[in-house]
Design a protein around this motif. Structure first.
Motif, PDB file in Angstrom:
ATOM      1  N   PHE B  47       0.858  -1.468  -0.363  1.00  0.00           N
ATOM      2  CA  PHE B  47       0.046   0.431  -0.598  1.00  0.00           C
ATOM      3  C   PHE B  47       1.048   1.149   0.397  1.00  0.00           C
ATOM      4  N   SER B  48       0.440   2.281  -0.419  1.00  0.00           N
ATOM      5  CA  SER B  48       0.825   3.382  -0.194  1.00  0.00           C
ATOM      6  C   SER B  48      -0.157   4.801   0.196  1.00  0.00           C
ATOM      7  N   TYR B  49       0.093   5.351   0.512  1.00  0.00           N
ATOM      8  CA  TYR B  49      -0.387   6.783   1.180  1.00  0.00           C
ATOM      9  C   TYR B  49       0.076   7.653   1.076  1.00  0.00           C
ATOM     10  N   ASN B  50      -0.742   8.792   0.020  1.00  0.00           N
ATOM     11  CA  ASN B  50       0.008   9.769   0.352  1.00  0.00           C
ATOM     12  C   ASN B  50      -1.414  11.357   0.600  1.00  0.00           C
ATOM     13  N   ASN B  51      -0.625  11.878   1.999  1.00  0.00           N
ATOM     14  CA  ASN B  51      -1.827  12.978   2.267  1.00  0.00           C
ATOM     15  C   ASN B  51      -2.635  12.132   2.809  1.00  0.00           C
ATOM     16  N   LYS B  52      -2.325  10.899   3.411  1.00  0.00           N
ATOM     17  CA  LYS B  52      -3.910  10.714   4.525  1.00  0.00           C
ATOM     18  C   LYS B  52      -5.137   9.631   3.404  1.00  0.00           C
ATOM     19  N   GLU B  53      -4.528   9.828   1.743  1.00  0.00           N
ATOM     20  CA  GLU B  53      -5.351   9.171   0.570  1.00  0.00           C
ATOM     21  C   GLU B  53      -5.189   7.858   0.043  1.00  0.00           C
ATOM     22  N   LEU B  54      -5.304   6.963  -0.072  1.00  0.00           N
ATOM     23  CA  LEU B  54      -4.884   5.435  -0.647  1.00  0.00           C
ATOM     24  C   LEU B  54      -4.493   5.780  -1.921  1.00  0.00           C
ATOM     25  N   ILE B  55      -3.346   5.990  -2.647  1.00  0.00           N
ATOM     26  CA  ILE B  55      -3.267   5.757  -3.941  1.00  0.00           C
ATOM     27  C   ILE B  55      -2.578   4.509  -4.375  1.00  0.00           C
ATOM     28  N   ILE B  56      -1.470   3.522  -3.458  1.00  0.00           N
ATOM     29  CA  ILE B  56      -0.855   2.163  -4.468  1.00  0.00           C
ATOM     30  C   ILE B  56      -2.487   1.262  -3.527  1.00  0.00           C
ATOM     31  N   ASN B  57      -2.057   0.509  -4.258  1.00  0.00           N
ATOM     32  CA  ASN B  57      -3.086  -1.043  -3.610  1.00  0.00           C
ATOM     33  C   ASN B  57      -2.843  -1.518  -4.264  1.00  0.00           C
ATOM     34  N   GLU B  58      -2.222  -2.398  -4.158  1.00  0.00           N
ATOM     35  CA  GLU B  58      -1.167  -3.775  -4.733  1.00  0.00           C
ATOM     36  C   GLU B  58      -1.989  -5.332  -4.506  1.00  0.00           C
ATOM     37  N   PRO B  61      -4.729  -9.460  -0.051  1.00  0.00           N
ATOM     38  CA  PRO B  61      -6.469  -9.586   0.423  1.00  0.00           C
ATOM     39  C   PRO B  61      -6.990  -8.984   1.609  1.00  0.00           C
ATOM     40  N   ASN B  62      -7.870  -8.342   1.552  1.00  0.00           N
ATOM     41  CA  ASN B  62      -9.028  -7.909   2.056  1.00  0.00           C
ATOM     42  C   ASN B  62      -8.906  -7.788   3.460  1.00  0.00           C
ATOM     43  N   ARG B  63      -7.922  -9.195   3.642  1.00  0.00           N
ATOM     44  CA  ARG B  63      -7.976  -8.727   5.388  1.00  0.00           C
ATOM     45  C   ARG B  63      -7.376  -7.623   5.998  1.00  0.00           C
ATOM     46  N   PHE B  64      -5.958  -7.599   4.450  1.00  0.00           N
ATOM     47  CA  PHE B  64      -5.020  -6.487   4.975  1.00  0.00           C
ATOM     48  C   PHE B  64      -5.686  -5.106   4.793  1.00  0.00           C
ATOM     49  N   SER B  65      -5.721  -4.346   6.213  1.00  0.00           N
ATOM     50  CA  SER B  65      -6.638  -2.666   5.872  1.00  0.00           C
ATOM     51  C   SER B  65      -5.096  -1.838   6.465  1.00  0.00           C
ATOM     52  N   PRO B  66      -5.271  -0.813   5.845  1.00  0.00           N
ATOM     53  CA  PRO B  66      -3.937   0.035   6.132  1.00  0.00           C
ATOM     54  C   PRO B  66      -4.697   0.758   7.078  1.00  0.00           C
ATOM     55  N   LYS B  67      -4.784   1.865   8.318  1.00  0.00           N
ATOM     56  CA  LYS B  67      -5.410   3.138   8.689  1.00  0.00           C
ATOM     57  C   LYS B  67      -4.432   4.637   8.398  1.00  0.00           C
ATOM     58  N   SER B  68      -4.253   5.732   8.425  1.00  0.00           N
ATOM     59  CA  SER B  68      -3.540   6.619   8.252  1.00  0.00           C
ATOM     60  C   SER B  68      -4.171   7.458   9.329  1.00  0.00           C
ATOM     61  N   PRO B  69      -3.800   7.797  10.018  1.00  0.00           N
ATOM     62  CA  PRO B  69      -4.619   8.922  10.396  1.00  0.00           C
ATOM     63  C   PRO B  69      -4.421   9.805  10.624  1.00  0.00           C
ATOM     64  N   ASP B  70      -3.094  10.764  10.276  1.00  0.00           N
ATOM     65  CA  ASP B  70      -2.746  11.889  10.019  1.00  0.00           C
ATOM     66  C   ASP B  70      -1.580  11.269   8.817  1.00  0.00           C
ATOM     67  N   LYS B  71      -0.504  12.937   8.322  1.00  0.00           N
ATOM     68  CA  LYS B  71      -0.035  12.189   7.228  1.00  0.00           C
ATOM     69  C   LYS B  71       1.884  11.706   8.452  1.00  0.00           C
TER      70      LYS B  71
END
Lengths: 111, 113
Positions: B47-58, B61-71
């Motif tokens: 995964f990649s987050y840019n400014n708290k927004e999900l950009i890359i999501n290879e 499995p959807n058992r994996f969930s990223p969370k970005s509370p802040d930058k």
């Protein structure tokens, strides 16, 4: 996606020897980095080198972006140079983003 | 000062459990990443987050969930852990997405038994 091939996959050197590691990539990139993963698993930044040549002590790197390859030179190798060397490339443009690591070159420097 | 930090460093758990790995960077970067390194040392972006927004999501499995509370933070939550999830997970950050130098955390070794 961009393919990254590193060679050789394994390298054994006597302490004091020099070596060249190669990274070939299949498409245009605007990011290329070399990393050293030491035996403790840490990924250490060596060079950020999307083009040109850089030197840092016994290490130097050259990227020829137009020919899609990069070389990492290690001179007068030391046992602390042992580990895995990774090349990573990135592309960012036109709403497309790719980040790919090569499979690495495992270097063993023996005293 | 640690630039990119991860907790915990080691995580041993049983199949079926839910676990989280935390990542923090103090470099002021806008972009953060999660990578998985398998037993053959192959590193693959998850995964990649840019400014708290999900950009890359290879393809993960959807058992994996990223969370970005802040930058400065990007956490990875894994549900219903499986044996194949055993790996080293690395967090990284960079000034921007893909075209910028990345800095990696120390890694979290996850072992699922």
């Amino acid at each position: 996606g961009i393919q990254v091939e590193q060679s050789p996959p394994d390298l054994i050197l006597q302490e004091g020897a020099n070596s060249t590691l190669r990274c070939n990539f299949s498409d245009s990139v605007n990011n290329l980095q070399w990393f050293h993963q030491n035996p403790w698993g840490q990924l250490i930044n060596l060079f950020y080198i999307p083009s040109g040549t850089k030197q840092n002590g016994r290490l130097s790197a050259t990227t020829v972006a137009t020919e899609r390859y990069s070389l990492l030179y290690i001179s007068s190798s030391q046992t602390t140079d042992s580990g895995v060397y990774f090349c990573a490339v990135g592309y960012s443009g036109a709403g497309s983003y790719q980040l790919t690591f090569g499979k690495g070159t495992k270097l063993s420097v023996i005293p | 000062d640690t630039a990119v930090s991860q907790t915990p460093k080691y995580l041993v758990t049983q199949m079926g459990n839910d676990k989280s790995i935390k990542c923090e960077q103090n470099l002021g970067h806008d972009t953060m990443y999660w990578y998985k390194q398998d037993s053959k040392k192959f590193l693959k972006i998850m995964f990649s987050y840019n400014n708290k927004e999900l950009i890359i999501n290879e393809t993960v499995p959807n058992r994996f969930s990223p969370k970005s509370p802040d930058k400065a933070h990007l956490n990875l939550h894994i549900n219903s852990l499986e044996l194949g999830d055993s790996a080293v997970y690395f967090c990284a950050s960079s000034r921007g997405l893909a075209a910028y130098e990345q800095y990696f955390g120390p890694g979290t070794r996850l072992t699922v038994t």
